[in-house]
Design a protein around this motif. Structure first.
Motif, PDB file in Angstrom:
ATOM      1  N   GLY A 169       0.758  -1.364   0.010  1.00 33.28           N
ATOM      2  CA  GLY A 169       0.206   0.065  -0.025  1.00 33.28           C
ATOM      3  C   GLY A 169       0.872   1.355   0.040  1.00 33.28           C
ATOM      4  O   GLY A 169       0.151   2.521   0.077  1.00 33.28           O
ATOM      5  N   HIS A 170       2.145   1.148   0.075  1.00 33.09           N
ATOM      6  CA  HIS A 170       2.964   2.414   0.253  1.00 33.09           C
ATOM      7  C   HIS A 170       3.613   2.711  -1.333  1.00 33.09           C
ATOM      8  O   HIS A 170       3.416   1.777  -2.132  1.00 33.09           O
ATOM      9  CB  HIS A 170       4.257   2.338   0.950  1.00 33.09           C
ATOM     10  CG  HIS A 170       3.920   2.210   2.610  1.00 33.09           C
ATOM     11  ND1 HIS A 170       3.922   3.204   3.356  1.00 33.09           N
ATOM     12  CD2 HIS A 170       3.480   1.265   3.212  1.00 33.09           C
ATOM     13  CE1 HIS A 170       3.348   3.231   4.508  1.00 33.09           C
ATOM     14  NE2 HIS A 170       3.155   1.995   4.598  1.00 33.09           N
ATOM     15  N   LYS A 171       3.847   3.921  -1.475  1.00 32.74           N
ATOM     16  CA  LYS A 171       4.261   4.421  -2.545  1.00 32.74           C
ATOM     17  C   LYS A 171       5.731   3.862  -3.143  1.00 32.74           C
ATOM     18  O   LYS A 171       6.577   3.959  -1.991  1.00 32.74           O
ATOM     19  CB  LYS A 171       4.367   6.018  -2.695  1.00 32.74           C
ATOM     20  CG  LYS A 171       5.068   6.716  -3.734  1.00 32.74           C
ATOM     21  CD  LYS A 171       4.429   8.209  -3.816  1.00 32.74           C
ATOM     22  CE  LYS A 171       5.062   8.786  -2.657  1.00 32.74           C
ATOM     23  NZ  LYS A 171       5.236  10.355  -3.040  1.00 32.74           N
ATOM     24  N   ALA A 172       5.796   3.564  -4.328  1.00 42.75           N
ATOM     25  CA  ALA A 172       7.256   3.135  -4.403  1.00 42.75           C
ATOM     26  C   ALA A 172       7.885   4.257  -5.642  1.00 42.75           C
ATOM     27  O   ALA A 172       6.987   4.626  -6.444  1.00 42.75           O
ATOM     28  CB  ALA A 172       7.245   1.972  -5.421  1.00 42.75           C
ATOM     29  N   VAL A 173       9.071   4.594  -5.590  1.00 41.93           N
ATOM     30  CA  VAL A 173       9.697   5.659  -6.022  1.00 41.93           C
ATOM     31  C   VAL A 173      11.105   5.253  -6.780  1.00 41.93           C
ATOM     32  O   VAL A 173      11.600   4.459  -6.104  1.00 41.93           O
ATOM     33  CB  VAL A 173       9.821   7.195  -5.433  1.00 41.93           C
ATOM     34  CG1 VAL A 173       8.435   7.586  -4.904  1.00 41.93           C
ATOM     35  CG2 VAL A 173      10.674   6.788  -4.227  1.00 41.93           C
TER      36      VAL A 173
END
Length: 100
Positions: A12-16
């Motif tokens: 659920g966390h953003k990947a950059v």
């Protein structure tokens, strides 16, 4: 990647990418069969995108983001194996070769 992170915390966390550009959101985490350690993350790219696999051993979970040391375009063009199934040794080898 830090070993004290529960792999479920990544979902659920953003990947950059290495430039801080958003790739997508972590959809699933795959563990190594032998060690049980987090090895791959499936990152959902775009609203109607697909899941792209990224190696966790070279990535860092910082704050609320998974930072991967690759360009967004490289991740988005990675081999597509779908999600929800076990990665075979041949598929893992293909991913390792892809990411160098």
């Amino acid at each position: 990647m830090q070993t004290d992170i529960d792999p479920r915390d990544l979902i659920g966390h953003k990947a950059v990418d290495r430039n801080g550009d958003k790739i997508g959101t972590v959809d699933e985490v795959y563990l190594d069969d032998a060690t049980g350690r987090p090895e791959w993350a499936a990152v959902r790219t775009g609203i109607f995108g697909r899941d792209a696999f990224v190696p966790l051993t070279t990535s860092e979970f910082s704050g609320d983001e998974l930072r991967v040391p690759y360009d967004k375009s490289l991740v988005k063009d990675s081999p597509d194996f779908g999600v929800g199934q076990h990665l075979s040794p041949a598929q893992e080898l293909q991913l390792y070769r892809y990411y160098g």
